[in-house]
Write a protein that holds these residues in place. Structure first.
Motif, PDB file in Angstrom:
ATOM      1  N   ARG A   1      30.735  15.160 -24.148  1.00  0.00           N
ATOM      2  CA  ARG A   1      31.071  16.723 -23.494  1.00  0.00           C
ATOM      3  C   ARG A   1      30.800  17.655 -24.581  1.00  0.00           C
ATOM      4  O   ARG A   1      31.264  18.807 -24.426  1.00  0.00           O
ATOM      5  CB  ARG A   1      32.356  16.832 -22.878  1.00  0.00           C
ATOM      6  N   LEU A   2      30.219  17.540 -25.987  1.00  0.00           N
ATOM      7  CA  LEU A   2      30.316  18.161 -26.867  1.00  0.00           C
ATOM      8  C   LEU A   2      28.772  18.837 -26.832  1.00  0.00           C
ATOM      9  O   LEU A   2      28.806  20.121 -27.030  1.00  0.00           O
ATOM     10  CB  LEU A   2      30.359  17.550 -28.211  1.00  0.00           C
ATOM     11  N   ILE A   3      27.824  18.148 -26.895  1.00  0.00           N
ATOM     12  CA  ILE A   3      26.438  18.622 -26.858  1.00  0.00           C
ATOM     13  C   ILE A   3      25.743  18.344 -25.679  1.00  0.00           C
ATOM     14  O   ILE A   3      25.621  17.131 -25.521  1.00  0.00           O
ATOM     15  CB  ILE A   3      25.700  18.418 -28.011  1.00  0.00           C
ATOM     16  N   PRO A   4      25.077  19.023 -24.946  1.00  0.00           N
ATOM     17  CA  PRO A   4      24.557  18.749 -23.709  1.00  0.00           C
ATOM     18  C   PRO A   4      23.040  17.793 -23.911  1.00  0.00           C
ATOM     19  O   PRO A   4      22.507  18.052 -25.030  1.00  0.00           O
ATOM     20  CB  PRO A   4      24.020  19.988 -23.035  1.00  0.00           C
ATOM     21  N   GLY A   5      22.950  17.037 -23.143  1.00  0.00           N
ATOM     22  CA  GLY A   5      21.763  16.096 -23.148  1.00  0.00           C
ATOM     23  C   GLY A   5      20.589  17.013 -22.650  1.00  0.00           C
ATOM     24  O   GLY A   5      20.795  17.854 -21.841  1.00  0.00           O
ATOM     25  N   VAL A   6      19.314  16.562 -22.817  1.00  0.00           N
ATOM     26  CA  VAL A   6      18.466  17.260 -22.266  1.00  0.00           C
ATOM     27  C   VAL A   6      17.496  16.244 -21.277  1.00  0.00           C
ATOM     28  O   VAL A   6      16.444  16.632 -20.520  1.00  0.00           O
ATOM     29  CB  VAL A   6      17.090  17.470 -23.288  1.00  0.00           C
ATOM     30  N   ALA A   7      18.033  14.976 -21.228  1.00  0.00           N
ATOM     31  CA  ALA A   7      17.482  14.145 -20.363  1.00  0.00           C
ATOM     32  C   ALA A   7      17.758  14.156 -18.897  1.00  0.00           C
ATOM     33  O   ALA A   7      18.921  14.244 -18.783  1.00  0.00           O
ATOM     34  CB  ALA A   7      17.817  12.451 -20.986  1.00  0.00           C
ATOM     35  N   ALA A   8      17.056  14.218 -18.015  1.00  0.00           N
ATOM     36  CA  ALA A   8      17.234  14.504 -16.648  1.00  0.00           C
ATOM     37  C   ALA A   8      18.057  15.617 -16.300  1.00  0.00           C
ATOM     38  O   ALA A   8      19.222  15.483 -15.653  1.00  0.00           O
ATOM     39  CB  ALA A   8      17.809  13.185 -15.854  1.00  0.00           C
ATOM     40  N   ALA A   9      18.233  16.573 -17.308  1.00  0.00           N
ATOM     41  CA  ALA A   9      18.857  17.891 -17.257  1.00  0.00           C
ATOM     42  C   ALA A   9      18.406  18.970 -16.283  1.00  0.00           C
ATOM     43  O   ALA A   9      17.237  19.496 -16.596  1.00  0.00           O
ATOM     44  CB  ALA A   9      18.801  18.383 -18.617  1.00  0.00           C
TER      45      ALA A   9
END
Length: 135
Positions: A47-55
């Motif tokens: 919950r610190l850095i957002p993912g870009v996979a399936a975002a």
């Protein structure tokens, strides 16, 4: 006739060298500039850095992404229903075409099925944040 065939073959080899030099550039740029925070598979960090996979953010904020890469951002954002609030550094060192290739990699990888950018579109969007270098 034979000279023309040899010339055409040399031209083909020369042109293919130009294009293969940039082959997989988006993946390489992601690995060098993004993976340390967003993960080598775009998974982010808890919950610190957002993912870009399936975002969903990648699809919903298409017009903002070039400036986000160039200028970075700070403040809250929501990705796939989770709020994040960390500083993302900008990448002023990347050219417009490199940002295009980087974003196209993200747009079409790890479950993202979004329309690729053109260099013209990226440059125009970067103009909104005074971030276009015209390259």
């Amino acid at each position: 006739m034979r000279a023309a065939a040899v010339g055409a073959a040399l031209l083909t080899v020369g042109l293919s060298g130009c294009f293969t030099e940039r082959q997989n550039e988006g993946a390489k740029l992601y690995a060098n500039h993004c993976a340390s925070c967003h993960g080598d598979q775009g998974q982010g960090l808890e919950r610190l850095i957002p993912g870009v996979a399936a975002a969903d953010y990648v699809a919903l904020h298409r017009a903002e992404l070039p400036c986000l890469v160039r200028k970075g951002m700070k403040g809250p954002l929501v990705v796939n229903g989770i709020e994040y609030n960390q500083v993302m550094p900008g990448h002023e060192d990347l050219t417009d075409s490199q940002i295009t290739n980087l974003l196209n990699f993200v747009q079409t990888t790890w479950g993202n099925h979004n329309q690729p950018y053109t260099i013209r579109e990226t440059s125009e969007l970067l103009g909104r944040c005074n971030g276009s270098d015209g390259q």
